[in-house]
Design a protein around this motif. Sequence first.
Motif, PDB file in Angstrom:
ATOM      1  N   PRO A  35     -26.161  13.779  18.615  1.00 24.62           N
ATOM      2  CA  PRO A  35     -26.269  12.319  18.838  1.00 24.62           C
ATOM      3  C   PRO A  35     -24.954  11.612  18.438  1.00 24.62           C
ATOM      4  N   HIS A  36     -24.513  12.123  17.412  1.00 25.78           N
ATOM      5  CA  HIS A  36     -23.186  11.346  17.032  1.00 25.78           C
ATOM      6  C   HIS A  36     -21.974  11.741  17.674  1.00 25.78           C
ATOM      7  N   GLU A  37     -21.844  13.005  18.455  1.00 24.42           N
ATOM      8  CA  GLU A  37     -20.792  13.330  19.601  1.00 24.42           C
ATOM      9  C   GLU A  37     -21.108  12.587  20.626  1.00 24.42           C
ATOM     10  N   SER A  38     -22.503  12.563  21.222  1.00 29.27           N
ATOM     11  CA  SER A  38     -22.698  11.651  22.382  1.00 29.27           C
ATOM     12  C   SER A  38     -22.310  10.405  22.297  1.00 29.27           C
ATOM     13  N   GLN A  39     -22.458   9.767  21.106  1.00 28.32           N
ATOM     14  CA  GLN A  39     -21.888   8.358  20.819  1.00 28.32           C
ATOM     15  C   GLN A  39     -20.588   8.196  20.848  1.00 28.32           C
ATOM     16  N   LEU A  40     -19.869   9.113  20.343  1.00 32.96           N
ATOM     17  CA  LEU A  40     -18.288   9.129  20.463  1.00 32.96           C
ATOM     18  C   LEU A  40     -17.987   9.534  21.909  1.00 32.96           C
ATOM     19  N   TRP A  41     -18.537  10.277  22.710  1.00 35.34           N
ATOM     20  CA  TRP A  41     -18.270  10.575  24.095  1.00 35.34           C
ATOM     21  C   TRP A  41     -18.411   9.457  24.638  1.00 35.34           C
ATOM     22  N   GLN A  42     -19.577   8.537  24.328  1.00 34.38           N
ATOM     23  CA  GLN A  42     -19.744   7.294  25.233  1.00 34.38           C
ATOM     24  C   GLN A  42     -18.663   6.312  25.107  1.00 34.38           C
ATOM     25  N   SER A  43     -17.992   6.478  23.879  1.00 37.21           N
ATOM     26  CA  SER A  43     -17.076   5.431  23.418  1.00 37.21           C
ATOM     27  C   SER A  43     -15.607   5.600  23.973  1.00 37.21           C
ATOM     28  N   VAL A  44     -15.466   7.209  23.974  1.00 35.00           N
ATOM     29  CA  VAL A  44     -14.148   7.736  25.067  1.00 35.00           C
ATOM     30  C   VAL A  44     -14.108   7.342  26.226  1.00 35.00           C
ATOM     31  N   THR A  45     -15.339   7.445  26.988  1.00 39.19           N
ATOM     32  CA  THR A  45     -15.464   7.099  28.399  1.00 39.19           C
ATOM     33  C   THR A  45     -15.283   5.939  28.928  1.00 39.19           C
ATOM     34  N   GLN A  46     -15.973   5.017  27.720  1.00 40.80           N
ATOM     35  CA  GLN A  46     -15.620   3.500  28.162  1.00 40.80           C
ATOM     36  C   GLN A  46     -14.330   3.078  28.001  1.00 40.80           C
TER      37      GLN A  46
END
Length: 333
Positions: A35-46
């Motif tokens: 979940p933490h990595e997914s949140q980080l991934w979303q921030s990167v793609t945004q």
Amino acid sequence: MTSSRTPVNQMEEALAVLGDSLGLFYDQSGKGLSPHESQLWQSVTQAYSQCQSVVAALAAQQGSVVQEDAQHFDIIQLIQKIFASHDMLFLQRQLRYNVSTSADLPKVYGHPDNILQILTTLVGNAIKHSSRASSIDINIKEVALRQGNGVEVAIINACDNFTERDRYKIFEQFYQKETDDKTSGVGLALSRELIQQDNGQLWVDIPEKGKVAFTFVLPCAEVTKSEHKETTQTFKYDIQISNFDQLKSDLGHEKIHSIIDRIETTVRQLVRYPIDVVAAFEQSGVVSTIYETPKGHADSVASRISKRLGSEEFRVGKNPVKLQLKYNLSILK
């Protein structure tokens, strides 16, 4: 007057490579993120999407000022530049690449900026869809065109289970830009448009089972206005066996397959295959082609196909088969 490359051009190229890298990372690891990595991934793609928007706005502001003039240039140098910028992607997927060409390859004529973007798209797609630990082949050769010599570049990669129907779907997407993968540079649809602006052509082919080739050709000399080809339109022509269900019931799958295969082969002979595409949809008894032709000539191509099919005699063994064919012509572009 030819202008030098700008920081915006360089940012566009870097973002295209970054987009390919992000796509590969997600394909390999995206489903296993915490979940933490997914949140980080979303921030990167945004953040990546925001950068794309900013660079696109900057490019739009500069407009034609940064566009290089059409000129003679060495296609090999552009290809080397692309592979150098994609080295890490090749390493990540354990891919190899082989370039095959001749020592006396002539220069091509066109817009280097556009071709660099197109190569970024095609190489990025090849890396993304290649089987892991396989090789990508780049075959470059001189070919004869109507207006003189040209250079053909084929980017070939392993792609299991890629069929003629898949090729047809890609051609449909050339005219449905909303389906393009925006992380792949300018996208396949725009790539084809840019190639055509330089009096070239781009198509997809299946050179052998288990492989797919994106191929484009560019002229070696400037095409003058008097030599420039007529404005073209793209059409979809469907040939449907209207009594398909009855024939399938009477003849069986194997025999109806041979009839559809014969229709498909006949249509291929009447269009510019593989530049134009032909595919059979056996479950519905339809053979469809997507072809380009000068404006006003669509009916002549369609008429040629319908007349040929109407004059052919279809048989199963010694027994004639009465096909009821229905035709539909529509404009894609």
